[in-house]
Write a protein that holds these residues in place. Structure first.
Motif, PDB file in Angstrom:
ATOM      1  N   ALA A  68       0.835  -1.203   0.000  1.00  0.00           N
ATOM      2  CA  ALA A  68       0.000   0.000   0.000  1.00  0.00           C
ATOM      3  C   ALA A  68       0.870   1.254   0.000  1.00  0.00           C
ATOM      4  CB  ALA A  68      -0.924  -0.015   1.214  1.00  0.00           C
ATOM      5  N   TYR A  69       1.967   1.222   0.748  1.00  0.00           N
ATOM      6  CA  TYR A  69       2.878   2.377   0.792  1.00  0.00           C
ATOM      7  C   TYR A  69       3.503   2.627  -0.573  1.00  0.00           C
ATOM      8  CZ  TYR A  69       6.969   5.196   1.938  1.00  0.00           C
ATOM      9  OH  TYR A  69       7.935   6.169   1.948  1.00  0.00           O
ATOM     10  N   ARG A  70       3.941   1.556  -1.244  1.00  0.00           N
ATOM     11  CA  ARG A  70       4.541   1.706  -2.568  1.00  0.00           C
ATOM     12  C   ARG A  70       3.550   2.288  -3.574  1.00  0.00           C
ATOM     13  NH1 ARG A  70       8.994  -2.159  -4.392  1.00  0.00           N
ATOM     14  NH2 ARG A  70      10.206  -2.586  -2.508  1.00  0.00           N
ATOM     15  N   LEU A  71       2.315   1.849  -3.493  1.00  0.00           N
ATOM     16  CA  LEU A  71       1.320   2.280  -4.475  1.00  0.00           C
ATOM     17  C   LEU A  71       0.823   3.697  -4.202  1.00  0.00           C
ATOM     18  CD1 LEU A  71      -0.692  -1.060  -4.752  1.00  0.00           C
ATOM     19  CD2 LEU A  71       0.737  -0.036  -6.529  1.00  0.00           C
ATOM     20  N   THR A  72       0.537   3.987  -2.945  1.00  0.00           N
ATOM     21  CA  THR A  72       0.012   5.318  -2.627  1.00  0.00           C
ATOM     22  C   THR A  72       1.104   6.376  -2.636  1.00  0.00           C
ATOM     23  OG1 THR A  72       0.254   4.850  -0.253  1.00  0.00           O
ATOM     24  CG2 THR A  72      -1.894   4.409  -1.262  1.00  0.00           C
ATOM     25  N   GLY A  73       2.363   5.938  -2.558  1.00  0.00           N
ATOM     26  CA  GLY A  73       3.467   6.892  -2.555  1.00  0.00           C
ATOM     27  C   GLY A  73       3.797   7.450  -3.926  1.00  0.00           C
ATOM     28  N   ASP A  75       2.424   9.136  -7.758  1.00  0.00           N
ATOM     29  CA  ASP A  75       1.337   9.844  -8.415  1.00  0.00           C
ATOM     30  C   ASP A  75       0.477   8.860  -9.180  1.00  0.00           C
ATOM     31  OD1 ASP A  75       0.385  11.418 -11.107  1.00  0.00           O
ATOM     32  OD2 ASP A  75       0.401  12.731  -9.341  1.00  0.00           O
ATOM     33  N   GLU A  76      -0.837   9.082  -9.158  1.00  0.00           N
ATOM     34  CA  GLU A  76      -1.757   8.132  -9.787  1.00  0.00           C
ATOM     35  C   GLU A  76      -1.434   7.892 -11.255  1.00  0.00           C
ATOM     36  OE1 GLU A  76      -6.586   7.355 -10.241  1.00  0.00           O
ATOM     37  OE2 GLU A  76      -5.827   9.183  -9.273  1.00  0.00           O
ATOM     38  N   ALA A  77      -0.990   8.930 -11.954  1.00  0.00           N
ATOM     39  CA  ALA A  77      -0.685   8.787 -13.375  1.00  0.00           C
ATOM     40  C   ALA A  77       0.536   7.905 -13.608  1.00  0.00           C
ATOM     41  CB  ALA A  77      -0.461  10.162 -13.998  1.00  0.00           C
ATOM     42  N   LEU A  78       1.437   7.821 -12.620  1.00  0.00           N
ATOM     43  CA  LEU A  78       2.669   7.037 -12.758  1.00  0.00           C
ATOM     44  C   LEU A  78       2.611   5.720 -11.991  1.00  0.00           C
ATOM     45  CD1 LEU A  78       5.236   9.955 -12.274  1.00  0.00           C
ATOM     46  CD2 LEU A  78       4.386   9.012 -14.437  1.00  0.00           C
ATOM     47  N   ARG A  79       1.511   5.476 -11.322  1.00  0.00           N
ATOM     48  CA  ARG A  79       1.386   4.285 -10.480  1.00  0.00           C
ATOM     49  C   ARG A  79       1.402   3.017 -11.326  1.00  0.00           C
ATOM     50  NH1 ARG A  79      -3.620   5.101  -7.131  1.00  0.00           N
ATOM     51  NH2 ARG A  79      -2.253   6.600  -6.081  1.00  0.00           N
ATOM     52  N   PRO A  80       2.231   2.038 -10.997  1.00  0.00           N
ATOM     53  CA  PRO A  80       2.253   0.789 -11.767  1.00  0.00           C
ATOM     54  C   PRO A  80       0.953   0.016 -11.599  1.00  0.00           C
ATOM     55  CG  PRO A  80       3.583   0.558  -9.789  1.00  0.00           C
ATOM     56  CD  PRO A  80       3.185   2.015  -9.869  1.00  0.00           C
ATOM     57  N   THR A  81       0.537  -0.672 -12.649  1.00  0.00           N
ATOM     58  CA  THR A  81      -0.688  -1.470 -12.565  1.00  0.00           C
ATOM     59  C   THR A  81      -0.407  -2.900 -12.122  1.00  0.00           C
ATOM     60  OG1 THR A  81      -0.510  -1.972 -14.928  1.00  0.00           O
ATOM     61  CG2 THR A  81      -1.875  -0.084 -14.308  1.00  0.00           C
TER      62      THR A  81
END
Length: 304
Positions: A68-73, A75-81
């Motif tokens: 959760a820390y890796r994902l929320t840390g 930006d949504e546009a750069l977040r890996p899927t």
């Protein structure tokens, strides 16, 4: 003289009785000691097992928090899927794989062609697949109070003790309740569906081949090319949408992620969990747990 002998015999009888009593007391004490030893041993084993489970649970929670820390840390546009990582937590090991729920077909949002396409891909006949897809649509479709609904009549005819929900699926497991779809088909479909993506589209970067193949108009040749191109780091991911040739194809992720957390405690006992979380953009909590399934086998083996 005879009186003395009589007194001596009585004394002997008394001593014999005392010996018997002492022997019984010793036997009782031995039994109590054995019971206590058994209790202590069982308690120690129980404590050890519970300690292992507590350690495994703590490691799973640590894996969840790290993901959760890796994902929320980011930006949504750069977040890996999708992705995977390993970590050491104390003397334990954690391995986490995460994937956006957009890689699955949403039972509440997917149009009929995708639902039918998935079933066809999984071996259902081209004649039956649309019928089964209609059953899913009828289950989730709302109806006016008091209105005669043919799907309700169908369930009554089958003698079902319930009627279709006429509302979104709260969990993909509810697919087992939909009448008219063989259980063997439901079993094949379950690994590829969700109720958490809230998207009509499917992420062709992360989806299983069976899900990509379910897209309308997908041919075996195009499927192979999509699967090949998406592994090429030099290919623009957006080109896959045009290649798929479907309005239901995307490279975007959803805010819901499915995590597979596998852990190994210091004792080498292993445990794993499949957790679906929803990333929150506001509020005190960075995420919300939508689904959690534990698997504990207690096995020892090679390190993760």
């Amino acid at each position: 003289m005879s009186g003395a002998r009589h007194d001596h015999a009585r004394l002997g009888d008394g001593r014999g009785f005392i010996v018997v009593v002492v022997l019984w007391m010793l036997a009782a004490l031995a039994a109590l000691a054995l019971i206590y030893l058994t209790y202590v041993t069982n308690t120690a084993v129980t404590v050890a097992v519970n300690a292992d489970r507590m350690q495994a649970d703590a490691l799973v929670n640590a894996g969840l928090e790290l993901a959760a820390y890796r994902l929320t840390g980011q930006d949504e546009a750069l977040r890996p899927t999708s992705g995977t990582f390993n970590a050491r937590v104390g003397a334990g090991r954690v391995s986490v794989t995460f994937r956006s729920e957009a890689a699955r077909i949403d039972l509440n949002m997917a149009p009929k062609p995708i639902l039918a396409g998935l079933m066809t891909t999984l071996g259902v006949s081209a004649m039956d697949a649309p019928v089964y897809a209609d059953r899913i649509l009828a289950w989730r479709s709302s109806t006016e109070p008091g209105q005669d609904n043919p799907e309700d009549a169908y369930y009554r005819t089958l003698g079902a003790s319930y009627l279709p929900r006429h509302a979104p699926f709260p969990h993909s497991d509810e697919l087992w309740l939909v009448r008219g779809i063989p259980s063997a088909v439901v079993e094949r479909v379950m690994p590829f569906v969700t109720v958490f993506s809230n998207m009509k589209t499917v992420n062709v970067l992360d989806a299983a081949p069976q899900v990509v193949a379910a897209l309308p108009g997908m041919t075996p040749e195009t499927l192979q090319q999509v699967l090949r191109d998406r592994t090429d780091p030099n290919i623009d991911p957006r080109s896959l949408i045009g290649l798929a040739g479907s309005a239901n194809a995307t490279t975007e992720g959803s805010k819901a992620y499915r995590l597979t957390v596998a852990v190994e405690a210091p004792s080498h006992r292993r445990s794993s969990a499949e957790i679906v979380i929803l990333l929150l953009e506001s509020g005190d909590e960075p995420y919300r747990v939508l689904s959690w399934h534990n698997a504990f086998d207690g096995s020892a083996g090679k390190p993760l």
